[in-house]
Motif scaffolding. Structure first.
Motif, PDB file in Angstrom:
ATOM      1  N   UNK A  87       0.845  -1.202   0.000  1.00  0.00           N
ATOM      2  CA  UNK A  87       0.000   0.000   0.000  1.00  0.00           C
ATOM      3  C   UNK A  87       0.875   1.245   0.000  1.00  0.00           C
ATOM      4  N   UNK A  88       1.880   1.254   0.829  1.00  0.00           N
ATOM      5  CA  UNK A  88       2.798   2.396   0.861  1.00  0.00           C
ATOM      6  C   UNK A  88       3.473   2.597  -0.492  1.00  0.00           C
ATOM      7  N   UNK A  89       3.965   1.513  -1.087  1.00  0.00           N
ATOM      8  CA  UNK A  89       4.624   1.619  -2.387  1.00  0.00           C
ATOM      9  C   UNK A  89       3.665   2.133  -3.458  1.00  0.00           C
ATOM     10  N   UNK A  90       2.420   1.677  -3.408  1.00  0.00           N
ATOM     11  CA  UNK A  90       1.422   2.127  -4.376  1.00  0.00           C
ATOM     12  C   UNK A  90       1.153   3.620  -4.228  1.00  0.00           C
ATOM     13  N   UNK A  91       0.943   4.083  -3.009  1.00  0.00           N
ATOM     14  CA  UNK A  91       0.640   5.497  -2.802  1.00  0.00           C
ATOM     15  C   UNK A  91       1.801   6.379  -3.239  1.00  0.00           C
ATOM     16  N   UNK A  92       3.014   5.935  -2.992  1.00  0.00           N
ATOM     17  CA  UNK A  92       4.174   6.706  -3.463  1.00  0.00           C
ATOM     18  C   UNK A  92       4.219   6.735  -4.976  1.00  0.00           C
ATOM     19  N   UNK A  93       3.929   5.605  -5.618  1.00  0.00           N
ATOM     20  CA  UNK A  93       3.936   5.549  -7.077  1.00  0.00           C
ATOM     21  C   UNK A  93       2.840   6.426  -7.685  1.00  0.00           C
ATOM     22  N   UNK A  94       1.719   6.551  -6.979  1.00  0.00           N
ATOM     23  CA  UNK A  94       0.616   7.395  -7.459  1.00  0.00           C
ATOM     24  C   UNK A  94       0.824   8.869  -7.123  1.00  0.00           C
ATOM     25  N   UNK A  95       1.867   9.181  -6.383  1.00  0.00           N
ATOM     26  CA  UNK A  95       2.125  10.574  -6.008  1.00  0.00           C
ATOM     27  C   UNK A  95       1.231  11.070  -4.895  1.00  0.00           C
ATOM     28  N   UNK A  96       0.689  10.154  -4.088  1.00  0.00           N
ATOM     29  CA  UNK A  96      -0.166  10.533  -2.961  1.00  0.00           C
ATOM     30  C   UNK A  96       0.728  10.792  -1.751  1.00  0.00           C
ATOM     31  N   UNK A  97       0.734  12.034  -1.286  1.00  0.00           N
ATOM     32  CA  UNK A  97       1.590  12.382  -0.154  1.00  0.00           C
ATOM     33  C   UNK A  97       0.810  12.617   1.139  1.00  0.00           C
ATOM     34  N   UNK A  98      -0.469  12.930   1.023  1.00  0.00           N
ATOM     35  CA  UNK A  98      -1.278  13.169   2.223  1.00  0.00           C
ATOM     36  C   UNK A  98      -1.570  11.851   2.927  1.00  0.00           C
TER      37      UNK A  98
END
Length: 350
Positions: A87-98
Motif C-alpha cells: 500500500x505504501x509503495x502504491x501510494x508513493x507511485x501514485x504521487x499521494x503524499x497526504x
C-alpha cells in the motif's frame, strides 16, 4: 467485464510489485484507500466508488496474488506487513503524499494497522476485521492454545473448496464452490446480488493465485490437536495468530480516529465462528477436541471490542456501528447505510 461508469482502472508499477488499481474521483482529492480481504479484489468496492462525491480520491487496489496484481509471494511470517508495504509503495507511485483514510475489510484490518504503525494514517476503518489476535487457536486474551499455534493456518482450508477454486469452478452445484461460498459466507442469508454482478465478483475470486505462496499457503504438521499448524508462506498462514496481531493499535501515536463496522450475522468473524477449529471441535465436527479450557472457540468480536476499548481508554476516538442482519460484507449487503455511515465518519475525520 466492463467497469461501472466513472471507475477507472490501471496497472501501476511500484518499487515492490505491479498492482492493478481501481480509482474514482479527482487526482487531487483526499485519499481514501479501500483494501479488500481474502478471496476478493478491489472490485468488491466498485459499486461504492463513484458515490463518494468530488472531495475524495478513492483507490481500491488488488493486493498481491489476488485479482490482476502480480502473483507475488506472501511472507506469512510478516503477518500482513507485505500488504502494508505494498500500500505504501502504491501510494508513493501514485504521487499521494497526504495521509490516507484506510478501510480494511476482513484480512485487511490487520494490514491497515501495520500501515499505520509505519506511516501516518488519517483514519482507520475496520470492516468486519480479522481479530486483533489473528484467526483461530487463541484464548480471549490472545494466548495460544498450543505453543506451536496448532489449529491455525493453511491446514484449515477445505480441500474441496481449494480444488474447485483452482479449477475455476463458477457453478453453484456444490456447497464448496466459490459462488456458493460467497453467497453463504460473504453476505446475509437473505441477500442475493443481481446475477450479472455476482458473475463479476465470482470471476474476481477465481483470479486468486493458488498454492504455497498464495491461497491457502504451505502446510505444517503438528503433534497437537487437530494435527496441523501454520506454515511460513501464503495468506492463511499470514492470518495465524503466530504472525498476525494488531492489538498494538493501542500504541499508535498519534492515534487516528477509528470506525468499526460489523454485520451482526457475520459467519466468518464472530464469537464462535464455524470456520474456526475451537468451534468445530466443541460442536463435535472434528474428533479429539481437547476441551474449552485448552482450546475454546475464539471470541473474535469480543476480542475486537476489548482492544478498541483499550484504544479509546488510551485517548483514541472510536465509533462502532453494528449492521443488524448483515453478513461479512455490510458494504455490499447494506451498502446504502454502510456508505452513509462511512461518509459521515469521513466528514468528521477529514
Amino acid at each position: 467485464m466492463e467497469l461501472m461508469p466513472g471507475v477507472r482502472a490501471s496497472h501501476v508499477d511500484t518499487d515492490r510489485i505491479r498492482m492493478h488499481v481501481l480509482e474514482a474521483g479527482p487526482d487531487d482529492g483526499v485519499p481514501v484507500v479501500l483494501v479488500h480481504g481474502n478471496l476478493s479484489t478491489g472490485r468488491f468496492y466498485e459499486h461504492l466508488m463513484t458515490r463518494f462525491g468530488d472531495r475524495y480520491r478513492v483507490i481500491a487496489p488488488d493486493m498481491r496474488s489476488f485479482g490482476q496484481s502480480d502473483p507475488a509471494p506472501l511472507d506469512a511470517t510478516r503477518g500482513l506487513s507485505d500488504w502494508a508495504d505494498d500500500i505504501d509503495a502504491l501510494l508513493r507511485a501514485l504521487g499521494v503524499s497526504a495521509p490516507p483514510h484506510l478501510v480494511g475489510w476482513s484480512t485487511a484490518g490487520a494490514a491497515i494497522v501495520r500501515y499505520a504503525a509505519a506511516h501516518r494514517a488519517a483514519s482507520l476503518t475496520f470492516l468486519d476485521p480479522v481479530s486483533p489476535y489473528g484467526y483461530g487457536a487463541v484464548h480471549r486474551d490472545g494466548r495460544p492454545a498450543f505453543d506451536d499455534f496448532a489449529g491455525s493456518g493453511a491446514g484449515g482450508a477445505n480441500p474441496e473448496f481449494v480444488r474447485r477454486l483452482a479449477e475455476g469452478d463458477d457453478s453453484d452445484e456444490s456447497p464448496f464452490s466459490p459462488r456458493t461460498v460467497m453467497r453463504t459466507t460473504y453476505w446475509s442469508a437473505d441477500f442475493r446480488l443481481p446475477r450479472d454482478r455476482e458473475d463479476v465478483l465470482v470471476a474476481e475470486i477465481l483470479r486468486t493465485v493458488i498454492g504455497d505462496d498464495g491461497y491457502p499457503g504451505d502446510g505444517a504438521e503438528s503433534s497437537n490437536w487437530p494435527g496441523f499448524g501454520p506454515g511460513t508462506r501464503g495468506i492463511l498462514n499470514a492470518l495465524s495468530p503466530k504472525y498476525c496481531r494488531w492489538d498494538d493499535v493501542v500504541d499508535l501515536d498519534p492515534k487516528p480516529p477509528v470506525l468499526w463496522t460489523h454485520g451482526t450475522n457475520d459467519l466468518v468473524v464472530a464469537d464462535g465462528s464455524m470456520l474456526e477449529f475451537g468451534t468445530l471441535g466443541q460442536a463435535g465436527l472434528v474428533p479429539g477436541w481437547p476441551g474449552d479450557d485448552l482450546f475454546p472457540p475464539q471470541p473474535m468480536i469480543t476480542q475486537i471490542r476489548d482492544v478498541l476499548e483499550r484504544y479509546a481508554a488510551a485517548g483514541g476516538l472510536v465509533r462502532t456501528e453494528m449492521f443488524d442482519g448483515s453478513g461479512h460484507g455490510p458494504h455490499v449487503d447494506a451498502d446504502v447505510r454502510w456508505l452513509a455511515v462511512y461518509l459521515d465518519f469521513l466528514a468528521g475525520a477529514s
